[in-house]
Design an enzyme around this catalytic site. Structure first.
Site, short mmCIF file in Angstrom:
data_model
loop_
_atom_site.label_atom_id
_atom_site.label_comp_id
_atom_site.label_asym_id
_atom_site.label_seq_id
_atom_site.Cartn_x
_atom_site.Cartn_y
_atom_site.Cartn_z
N ASP A 14 -6.92 -7.61 2.99
CA ASP A 14 -7.56 -6.41 2.41
C ASP A 14 -7.03 -6.09 1.02
O ASP A 14 -7.80 -5.87 0.09
CB ASP A 14 -7.32 -5.18 3.30
CG ASP A 14 -8.12 -5.23 4.59
OD1 ASP A 14 -9.10 -6.00 4.65
OD2 ASP A 14 -7.76 -4.50 5.53
N ARG A 95 4.92 5.37 5.36
CA ARG A 95 3.84 5.71 4.40
C ARG A 95 4.25 6.69 3.31
O ARG A 95 3.94 6.47 2.14
CB ARG A 95 2.59 6.21 5.14
CG ARG A 95 1.95 5.22 6.12
CD ARG A 95 1.86 3.84 5.56
NE ARG A 95 1.06 2.93 6.39
CZ ARG A 95 0.96 1.63 6.18
NH1 ARG A 95 1.65 1.06 5.20
NH2 ARG A 95 0.22 0.87 6.96
N ASP A 124 -3.37 6.00 8.49
CA ASP A 124 -2.63 5.63 7.29
C ASP A 124 -3.29 6.12 6.00
O ASP A 124 -2.62 6.53 5.06
CB ASP A 124 -2.44 4.11 7.25
CG ASP A 124 -1.45 3.65 8.31
OD1 ASP A 124 -0.51 4.42 8.61
OD2 ASP A 124 -1.62 2.54 8.85
N SER A 175 -4.68 -5.93 14.01
CA SER A 175 -4.17 -5.31 12.79
C SER A 175 -2.73 -4.91 13.05
O SER A 175 -2.44 -4.20 14.01
CB SER A 175 -5.04 -4.08 12.47
OG SER A 175 -4.36 -3.29 11.52
#
Ligand code: ARG
Length: 320
Positions: A14, A95, A124, A175
């Site tokens: 990605d 994050r 996220d 994922s």
């Protein structure tokens, strides 16, 4: 070149596809930023080369393991921060730190736009968006994977057309996200909660059949709620977590199978491997049971949950 964009870059499909996509769709000059929070393969020259090959003008890699442990992981451990009684929040804790570096690097590079590779389905995206916005309300945030509408196969085609080298993980089933504190595994056939967690989903923990027959004893020393030594050997937080992770993982400890309430309003079946977090939370709790009375313990439980929700919901830099 147009807008300068700082892209949070993992090196996966990605974020690699996001580089030429930002160039084509936003006339962007892309600088990638890779934050090493541990737990993975080690992010170095390889990642930098992939980014440059995909079209980035600069590829930065920052080792943030120490900051992660001191300012995120250990405070969360002291707080007893476990979401819905199950998830020790490895991804969620990482994050806000990545968001902080995105903002700092953007300021140094004279950019006012940052980008991340999250889709519109998960937590996220919210954590990055809120993290960046709370630190720098004027910045513009682009999330290519939320906009482009490509399927995974279309993404792979796009990558091929743009000479992006595909890694083995391009055809992976799940994922995943990894850092020192744990590994998150989701999507694919895991979305069926009836499915027993497939062995192939795990990579940090042994199945019971493969664990050693002899038990292992670890004595963990704490100072003011922070673990400082294993079996009386003092070490820094990173090594301590890594060592506990590998011992506990070998003994099959730290597999978590959770039907989780996402912040975006969906329930999602998630697997985690968090051997160090499991052992350290249990030991920290044992320590508390020795030094706190029952009223303090009850109060601690309620604030722990509050703390876990704030972390999970991406509210690290907000006032409450
Ligand atoms: N559900 C977990 C969380 O919200 C894990 C997210 C994992 N992220 C990923 N990109 N695979 O924190």
């Amino acid at each position: 070149m147009g807008t300068k964009v700082i892209l949070a870059y993992s090196g996966g499909l990605d974020t690699s596809v996001a580089i030429p996509w930002l160039m084509e769709n936003y006339n962007a000059e892309v600088i990638t930023l890779t934050i090493d929070l541990g737990g993975g393969k080690g992010l170095g020259d390889d990642t930098r080369e992939r980014a440059i090959q995909a079209g980035a003008t600069k590829a930065l890699v920052i080792d943030a393991k120490d900051a992660f442990v001191q300012h995120f992981v250990f405070p969360a451990l002291q707080a007893g921060s476990i979401y819905q009684g199950q998830y020790p929040l490895a991804t969620a804790l990482g994050r806000p730190l990545i968001a902080r570096y995105l903002v700092e690097v953007a300021r140094t590079e004279g950019a006012a736009t940052v980008a991340h590779g999250c889709t519109g389905k998960g937590n996220d995206q919210v954590r990055f968006d809120l993290g960046v916005t709370n630190l720098e309300p004027e910045f513009h945030i682009i999330a290519p994977a939320r906009e482009w509408g490509m399927t995974r196969d279309e993404e792979i085609d796009y990558a091929k057309q743009h000479n992006i080298p595909l890694s083995l993980s391009s055809n992976k089933t799940y994922s995943t996200d990894e850092n020192l504190w744990g590994r998150s595994i989701e999507a694919g056939d895991l979305e069926d909660p009836w499915l027993e967690p497939p062995e192939a989903a795990f990579s940090w923990t042994n199945s019971i059949e493969k664990t050693p027959d002899q038990p292992l004893y670890l004595e963990i020393s704490f100072e003011e709620g922070i673990p400082v030594a294993i079996n009386h050997q003092r070490m820094n937080g990173i090594s301590l977590i890594e060592q506990i992770s590998s011992f506990a993982g070998e003994h099959g400890i730290g597999r978590i199978d959770h039907l989780e309430d996402r912040l975006v309003g969906i329930k999602s079946r998630e697997l985690y491997e968090a051997p160090a977090a499991t052992v350290l939370h249990i030991s920290h709790r044992a320590l508390e049971s020795a030094v706190l009375d029952r009223n303090q313990l009850r109060f601690k439980d309620s604030v722990s949950q509050e703390y876990a929700d704030l972390v999970y919901n991406g509210l690290w830099y907000t006032k409450f």
